[in-house]
Each structure stands twice: as C-alpha cells, then as structure tokens.
Scaffold this motif. Structure first.
Motif, PDB file in Angstrom:
ATOM      1  N   THR A  11      52.144  -0.190  17.386  1.00 14.28           N
ATOM      2  CA  THR A  11      53.413  -0.121  18.089  1.00 14.28           C
ATOM      3  C   THR A  11      54.209   1.108  17.677  1.00 14.28           C
ATOM      4  O   THR A  11      54.134   1.544  16.529  1.00 14.28           O
ATOM      5  CB  THR A  11      54.255  -1.387  17.826  1.00 14.28           C
ATOM      6  OG1 THR A  11      55.529  -1.223  18.436  1.00 14.28           O
ATOM      7  CG2 THR A  11      54.457  -1.635  16.347  1.00 14.28           C
ATOM      8  N   LEU A  13      57.229   1.032  17.345  1.00 17.68           N
ATOM      9  CA  LEU A  13      58.330   0.526  16.536  1.00 17.68           C
ATOM     10  C   LEU A  13      58.025   0.597  15.043  1.00 17.68           C
ATOM     11  O   LEU A  13      58.908   0.366  14.225  1.00 17.68           O
ATOM     12  CB  LEU A  13      58.664  -0.914  16.937  1.00 17.68           C
ATOM     13  CG  LEU A  13      59.155  -1.076  18.374  1.00 17.68           C
ATOM     14  CD1 LEU A  13      59.414  -2.545  18.680  1.00 17.68           C
ATOM     15  CD2 LEU A  13      60.398  -0.255  18.632  1.00 17.68           C
ATOM     16  N   ASN A  78      63.480   0.828  14.796  1.00 17.63           N
ATOM     17  CA  ASN A  78      63.465  -0.493  14.176  1.00 17.63           C
ATOM     18  C   ASN A  78      63.022  -1.544  15.182  1.00 17.63           C
ATOM     19  O   ASN A  78      63.331  -1.441  16.369  1.00 17.63           O
ATOM     20  CB  ASN A  78      64.855  -0.865  13.658  1.00 17.63           C
ATOM     21  CG  ASN A  78      65.315   0.071  12.573  1.00 17.63           C
ATOM     22  OD1 ASN A  78      64.743   0.109  11.500  1.00 17.63           O
ATOM     23  ND2 ASN A  78      66.343   0.857  12.862  1.00 17.63           N
ATOM     24  N   LYS A  79      62.324  -2.543  14.695  1.00 17.44           N
ATOM     25  CA  LYS A  79      61.899  -3.645  15.556  1.00 17.44           C
ATOM     26  C   LYS A  79      63.063  -4.536  15.944  1.00 17.44           C
ATOM     27  O   LYS A  79      63.054  -5.158  16.980  1.00 17.44           O
ATOM     28  CB  LYS A  79      60.831  -4.485  14.850  1.00 17.44           C
ATOM     29  CG  LYS A  79      59.533  -3.771  14.662  1.00 17.44           C
ATOM     30  CD  LYS A  79      58.532  -4.656  13.974  1.00 17.44           C
ATOM     31  CE  LYS A  79      57.271  -3.886  13.703  1.00 17.44           C
ATOM     32  NZ  LYS A  79      56.316  -4.630  12.913  1.00 17.44           N
ATOM     33  N   ASN A  80      64.070  -4.618  15.088  1.00 16.85           N
ATOM     34  CA  ASN A  80      65.247  -5.431  15.396  1.00 16.85           C
ATOM     35  C   ASN A  80      66.483  -4.727  14.862  1.00 16.85           C
ATOM     36  O   ASN A  80      66.377  -3.751  14.138  1.00 16.85           O
ATOM     37  CB  ASN A  80      65.120  -6.837  14.804  1.00 16.85           C
ATOM     38  CG  ASN A  80      64.919  -6.808  13.299  1.00 16.85           C
ATOM     39  OD1 ASN A  80      65.189  -5.812  12.635  1.00 16.85           O
ATOM     40  ND2 ASN A  80      64.436  -7.892  12.751  1.00 16.85           N
ATOM     41  N   ALA A  81      67.627  -5.206  15.218  1.00 13.54           N
ATOM     42  CA  ALA A  81      68.887  -4.575  14.804  1.00 13.54           C
ATOM     43  C   ALA A  81      69.763  -5.606  14.100  1.00 13.54           C
ATOM     44  O   ALA A  81      70.881  -5.864  14.503  1.00 13.54           O
ATOM     45  CB  ALA A  81      69.593  -3.974  16.004  1.00 13.54           C
ATOM     46  N   ASP A  82      69.227  -6.198  13.038  1.00 12.16           N
ATOM     47  CA  ASP A  82      70.024  -7.162  12.284  1.00 12.16           C
ATOM     48  C   ASP A  82      71.023  -6.427  11.380  1.00 12.16           C
ATOM     49  O   ASP A  82      71.019  -5.200  11.293  1.00 12.16           O
ATOM     50  CB  ASP A  82      69.131  -8.107  11.477  1.00 12.16           C
ATOM     51  CG  ASP A  82      68.219  -7.369  10.505  1.00 12.16           C
ATOM     52  OD1 ASP A  82      68.477  -6.190  10.196  1.00 12.16           O
ATOM     53  OD2 ASP A  82      67.239  -7.978  10.045  1.00 12.16           O
ATOM     54  N   LYS A  83      71.872  -7.164  10.691  1.00 11.74           N
ATOM     55  CA  LYS A  83      72.915  -6.556   9.862  1.00 11.74           C
ATOM     56  C   LYS A  83      72.332  -5.681   8.761  1.00 11.74           C
ATOM     57  O   LYS A  83      72.851  -4.603   8.480  1.00 11.74           O
ATOM     58  CB  LYS A  83      73.805  -7.644   9.246  1.00 11.74           C
ATOM     59  CG  LYS A  83      74.741  -8.267  10.229  1.00 11.74           C
ATOM     60  CD  LYS A  83      75.661  -9.263   9.535  1.00 11.74           C
ATOM     61  CE  LYS A  83      76.590  -9.906  10.542  1.00 11.74           C
ATOM     62  NZ  LYS A  83      77.529 -10.822   9.899  1.00 11.74           N
ATOM     63  N   THR A  85      69.518  -4.007   8.756  1.00 10.88           N
ATOM     64  CA  THR A  85      68.995  -2.781   9.344  1.00 10.88           C
ATOM     65  C   THR A  85      70.121  -1.821   9.696  1.00 10.88           C
ATOM     66  O   THR A  85      70.023  -0.616   9.457  1.00 10.88           O
ATOM     67  CB  THR A  85      68.161  -3.115  10.601  1.00 10.88           C
ATOM     68  OG1 THR A  85      67.116  -4.017  10.219  1.00 10.88           O
ATOM     69  CG2 THR A  85      67.569  -1.881  11.219  1.00 10.88           C
TER      70      THR A  85
END
Length: 96
Positions: A11, A13, A78-83, A85
């Motif tokens: 990927t 990502l 990034n695979k996700n955009a959590d706090k 990250t």
C-alpha cells in the motif's frame, strides 16, 4: 494457492513505500498534490527527511520535507488520522 512473498499487496499508505515512490515518481505526485490541495510543489526541493519527532520510545521520522527558500512543506502519509498521529505531525512541523 500458495502464499508467496511476491504476491503481497503493497500500500502507498506505508511510509517507506510512499517515500520511495515520491522520489522516483515525483512528477505524478506533483499533479496529484496540485489537483487535490491546489499547492504547487514544482519549485520545491526534497530536503532532509530524516528529522526525528523527538519521541524517545520509537524512531519516528517524517515522510517528505520539501523546501523552497524559507518555505517548507511537510507531507505525511498515514493510514489513519487519530490524535496520536496528528500530534506526531505537529511535532515535525515545529521541529523544522
């Protein structure tokens, strides 16, 4: 079917994949970035992307750092955009 290492999906990502692809296919990414963000990175040079976030537990390095004169652009994949990250990305921003 036998599971073969060559058959795995890679990927964009993933940080290392994105860094490699960005360096080799920069013209493609220039077009994608321009069309999605309206930011033209044509005159920016790839700068030191080995800047560490300062995290002592893990070796976090930013993905892409571009520079033109005194302007910098940081590109993080990034695979996700959590706090966590988003906090890491801000550390990169203030470290440059």
């Amino acid at each position: 079917m036998e599971n073969n290492e060559d058959d795995k999906f890679v990927t964009l990502l993933a940080d290392s994949t994105f860094k490699y692809m960005f360096k080799d296919y920069r013209d493609f990414f220039k077009k994608v970035i321009k069309s999605t963000t309206n930011v033209d990175i044509s005159e920016y040079e790839l700068y030191n992307n080995e800047i560490n976030s300062g995290n002592k537990a893990r070796d976090y390095r930013l993905d892409i750092l571009l520079k033109k004169d005194n302007d910098f652009i940081i590109i993080e994949m990034n695979k996700n955009a959590d706090k966590r990250t988003l906090l890491k990305a801000r550390k990169y921003l203030y470290a440059t």
